[in-house]
Enzyme design. Sequence first.
Site, PDB file in Angstrom:
ATOM      1  N   HIS A  25       3.095 -25.199  85.364  1.00 17.22           N
ATOM      2  CA  HIS A  25       1.645 -25.089  85.489  1.00 17.22           C
ATOM      3  C   HIS A  25       1.030 -25.043  84.104  1.00 17.22           C
ATOM      4  CE1 HIS A  25       0.751 -23.096  89.684  1.00 17.22           C
ATOM      5  NE2 HIS A  25       1.264 -24.292  89.804  1.00 17.22           N
ATOM      6  N   HIS A  84       8.415 -25.965  89.362  1.00 12.03           N
ATOM      7  CA  HIS A  84       7.407 -26.816  88.734  1.00 12.03           C
ATOM      8  C   HIS A  84       6.685 -26.029  87.664  1.00 12.03           C
ATOM      9  CE1 HIS A  84       4.731 -24.895  91.662  1.00 12.03           C
ATOM     10  NE2 HIS A  84       3.684 -25.394  91.019  1.00 12.03           N
ATOM     11  N   ASP A  93      -0.010 -25.129  96.137  1.00 12.18           N
ATOM     12  CA  ASP A  93       1.371 -24.642  96.220  1.00 12.18           C
ATOM     13  C   ASP A  93       1.570 -23.853  97.511  1.00 12.18           C
ATOM     14  OD1 ASP A  93       1.901 -25.696  93.689  1.00 12.18           O
ATOM     15  OD2 ASP A  93       1.647 -23.768  92.676  1.00 12.18           O
ATOM     16  N   GLU A 110       2.318 -31.788  84.988  1.00 10.75           N
ATOM     17  CA  GLU A 110       3.262 -30.854  85.587  1.00 10.75           C
ATOM     18  C   GLU A 110       4.629 -31.519  85.699  1.00 10.75           C
ATOM     19  OE1 GLU A 110       2.091 -28.973  89.245  1.00 10.75           O
ATOM     20  OE2 GLU A 110       0.336 -28.054  88.320  1.00 10.75           O
TER      21      GLU A 110
END
Length: 136
Positions: free
Chosen positions: A88, A86, A98, A29
């Site tokens: 995924h 971010h 999250d 990530e």
Amino acid sequence: MQGTPSSVILTQSQLAELEKHAKKWLPNESCAFLLGRGTEQVTVSEVMVVENAEADRVSFAVPADELLKAYKTAEERQLQVTGIFHSHPARPEPSSTDARFMEINPVVWVIYSTTENQFAAWILADSMRQVEIVVR
């Protein structure tokens, strides 16, 4: 809810920068801070890419010095940290991890799916809500 963003404005070049950053970090990530202004409509002025301290495929952590630098930079430029980005390796939706961090970071979270090549934005206010991404 008053003051909760319903949209986040990003430029095409900012989205391209975030996508490039996400792909650079594969298979892990990636993460970044979004600096800008606004409450009901957040306008991103600057993207600050940061290192994923965890270097992990399914989680990220921002190094403490990068966190402090983001807030200091925002203050110097009379901006706010208005979002967290971010990537995924799955759908661009918040994970349960999250969601826990969104509780203590009540800003727009922009997620890029490296498998679907798609962006989505979310905020946790009273409940998890998707935020519209407006490209300018």
